[in-house]
Design an enzyme around this catalytic site. Structure first.
Site, PDB file in Angstrom:
ATOM      1  N   SER A 138       0.815  -1.217   0.000  1.00 56.05           N
ATOM      2  CA  SER A 138       0.000   0.000   0.000  1.00 56.05           C
ATOM      3  C   SER A 138       0.851   1.271   0.000  1.00 56.05           C
ATOM      4  CB  SER A 138      -0.944   0.008   1.199  1.00 56.05           C
ATOM      5  OG  SER A 138      -0.214  -0.152   2.391  1.00 56.05           O
ATOM      6  N   ASP A 385      -3.369   6.392  11.754  1.00 52.42           N
ATOM      7  CA  ASP A 385      -2.536   5.736  10.752  1.00 52.42           C
ATOM      8  C   ASP A 385      -1.183   6.453  10.691  1.00 52.42           C
ATOM      9  OD1 ASP A 385      -1.232   4.930   8.451  1.00 52.42           O
ATOM     10  OD2 ASP A 385      -2.977   5.096   7.133  1.00 52.42           O
ATOM     11  N   HIS A 388       1.022   5.201   6.478  1.00 57.03           N
ATOM     12  CA  HIS A 388       0.887   5.774   5.131  1.00 57.03           C
ATOM     13  C   HIS A 388       1.178   7.271   5.164  1.00 57.03           C
ATOM     14  CE1 HIS A 388      -1.534   2.037   5.256  1.00 57.03           C
ATOM     15  NE2 HIS A 388      -0.911   1.848   4.108  1.00 57.03           N
TER      16      HIS A 388
END
Ligand SMILES: *[C@@H]1O[C@H](CO)[C@@H](O)[C@H](O)[C@H]1NC(C)=O
Ligand SMILES: *[C@@H]1O[C@H](CO)[C@@H](O)[C@H](O)[C@H]1NC(C)=O
Ligand SMILES: *[C@@H]1O[C@H](CO)[C@@H](O)[C@H](O)[C@H]1NC(C)=O
Ligand SMILES: *[C@@H]1O[C@H](CO)[C@@H](O)[C@H](O)[C@H]1NC(C)=O
Ligand SMILES: *[C@@H]1O[C@H](CO)[C@@H](O)[C@H](O)[C@H]1NC(C)=O
Ligand SMILES: *[C@@H]1O[C@H](CO)[C@@H](O)[C@H](O)[C@H]1NC(C)=O
Ligand SMILES: *[C@@H]1O[C@H](CO)[C@@H](O)[C@H](O)[C@H]1NC(C)=O
Length: 416
Positions: A138, A385, A388
């Site tokens: 990702s 998060d 990312h």
């Protein structure tokens, strides 16, 4: 023939004429390398030459990965979040409520030269009738989204399309250039039980460390390949499977992670050596993207993470525990080995420069997979998060570095 050739010719002539010293031409890469005394190098191809006093007689290629972040609210961000037609909700932090937008305004300034300016048209020209494929997890997908956003503006409406039918391969196409910029989901590069592009969150990781063909056949013929694999390996050991997933006589064995990582990269590099057309393909490996999940590493309390961070880490050379130097070493060795075997492969070393950017993660400002419970909402740290990256943001700079390498625009140092 290309820009690198003419640079090399130029540099070679200058070297022959002017420099007496410990200069050698490495047979594998063709790059000129010289040990210089002051440790400082100069460049003449871009930017301000303020180092000339200490840099006489220096020849070589600028290290774009060593530098610092400079606040630049005029040129950055390189595109607007809301103007990118293909933005991902997992990375659109502004859209999901983030108000402090300073993270969008940082430029990477290498110590000894300037980063070439990203020119979407130049890259599209380079990719005419070609395929650029990002292969990995990702984080690599985020970098691919960033690349699409960087190119988006330069392509008129109706002259581009996105094809995503739920398979592992997503294709963005610039029609007038017949250029494809694609992402292929393979978080461990080799086969694993996490290969489904949508439902891949499984408690047990099973890896077929010797098997890559299932994935590789989708990208072997690409002209430019950008790989990564790191995050999905972060556990002490994993199950390695000998045999196929649907056979009944497969053999499973728990193996220490570093060993499987090495095995997997060996499988990957052996595949490249045999199957990739080395005159045609340019290969890149993105090094580890650091996570910022433990705030005690940068002096805050235990239990905190990147949540609420708005500033960078300023300590030069900072390295947290969100990266693994042993894995970096394995990558480095694998790439060196491939270069020796004559492949056109380079490591894009984003790890150090990304370490500083604890404020660049989405934290709570992204689309959630599932609606949050009251309990979660009351504890934002718990669902932040810190892996990312918001866009526009850090991955745009990774792509500027990649861009410089794809077009062979990495400045050469020269004689002052
Ligand atoms: C990556 O870049 C950093 C910063 O220049 C450097 O300290 C580090 O040694 C590099 N790592 C590798 C594997 O080249
Ligand atoms: C950019 O930053 C400078 C210095 O922080 C500030 O003076 C200026 O107003 C900012 N410009 C914009 C357009 O935000
Ligand atoms: C960008 O690249 C194109 C194609 O190479 C070139 O024509 C154009 O002048 C470049 N733009 C800038 C701002 O350098
Ligand atoms: C998606 O498209 C690819 C290429 O066009 C095709 O090979 C594949 O079978 C498609 N997958 C699905 C699930 O429709
Ligand atoms: C495993 O399953 C795939 C499709 O899911 C099939 O193509 C393949 O032939 C199967 N292999 C074996 C050994 O049964
Ligand atoms: C490799 O790529 C070059 C350049 O595109 C091409 O001329 C050559 O035919 C290719 N070789 C093979 C074996 O496909
Ligand atoms: C977030 O940071 C601000 C300013 O640094 C501080 O006042 C606030 O208490 C912090 N909030 C949390 C929940 O940590």
């Amino acid at each position: 023939m290309d820009i690198r050739c003419s640079f090399q010719t130029l540099v070679a002539v200058l070297v022959a004429a002017l420099v007496v010293g410990a200069i050698y031409l490495t047979a594998e890469s063709g790059y000129l390398v010289q040990e210089d005394e002051g440790g400082k190098l100069d460049q003449t191809t871009a930017g301000n030459s303020t180092l000339s006093e200490t840099t006489k007689n220096s020849v070589g290629r600028c290290d774009l990965f060593s530098g610092k972040w400079v606040y630049d609210n005029e040129s950055y961000p390189l595109y607007k979040e809301e103007e990118c037609s293909f933005m991902s909700d997992q990375l659109a932090c502004g859209k999901f409520g983030r108000n402090d937008l300073d993270y969008q305004h940082w430029r990477w300034q290498p110590h000894h030269c300037d980063l070439p300016r990203f020119n979407a048209t130049a890259l599209l020209e380079r990719l005419r009738n070609k395929r650029l494929v990002f292969v990995g997890d990702s984080l690599n997908r985020g970098q691919w989204v960033s690349m699409v956003c960087l190119l988006d503006k330069a392509i008129p409406k109706g002259r581009k399309y996105m094809h995503n039918n739920g398979s592992s391969l997503i294709t963005f196409k610039a029609k007038d250039y017949n250029a494809k910029i694609e992402f292929y989901w393979a978080p461990l590069l080799v086969e694993s039980n996490s290969d489904d592009p949508v439902s891949h969150r499984l408690p047990e990781r099973i890896v077929r460390a010797q098997a890559i063909e299932k994935h590789a056949r989708h990208w072997t013929d690409a002209d430019v390949l950008v790989f990564n694999t790191y995050l999905w390996w972060r556990r002490p050991q994993m199950d390695v499977l000998w045999g196929s997933f649907n056979s009944t006589d497969g053999i499973y064995k728990k193996v220490e992670m570093l060993r499987i990582y090495e095995m997997a990269l060996k499988t990957w590099s052996d595949w490249l050596e045999i199957h990739v057309n080395r005159t045609k393909s340019q290969l890149f490996f993105m090094t580890m993207s650091p996570t910022h999940e433990r705030a005690e590493e940068w002096g805050k309390s235990v239990g905190e993470n990147c949540y609420n961070e708005t500033e960078q880490i300023t300590e030069e050379g900072y390295r947290g525990r969100g990266t693994d130097p042993k894995m970096m070493r394995i990558v480095e060795n694998t790439i060196e080995e491939l270069q020796k075997r004559g492949l056109n492969v380079e490591m894009i070393n984003i790890t150090q420069l990304t370490e500083y950017r604890k404020e660049g993660h989405p934290s709570i400002y992204r689309k959630q997979w599932e609606p949050l419970t009251q309990e979660q909402i009351s504890n934002p740290i718990g669902y932040s998060d810190c892996i990312h990256w918001c866009l526009p943001g850090v991955p745009d700079v990774w792509n500027e570095l990649l861009y410089a390498h794809i077009l062979n625009f990495v400045p050469y140092f020269n004689i002052a």
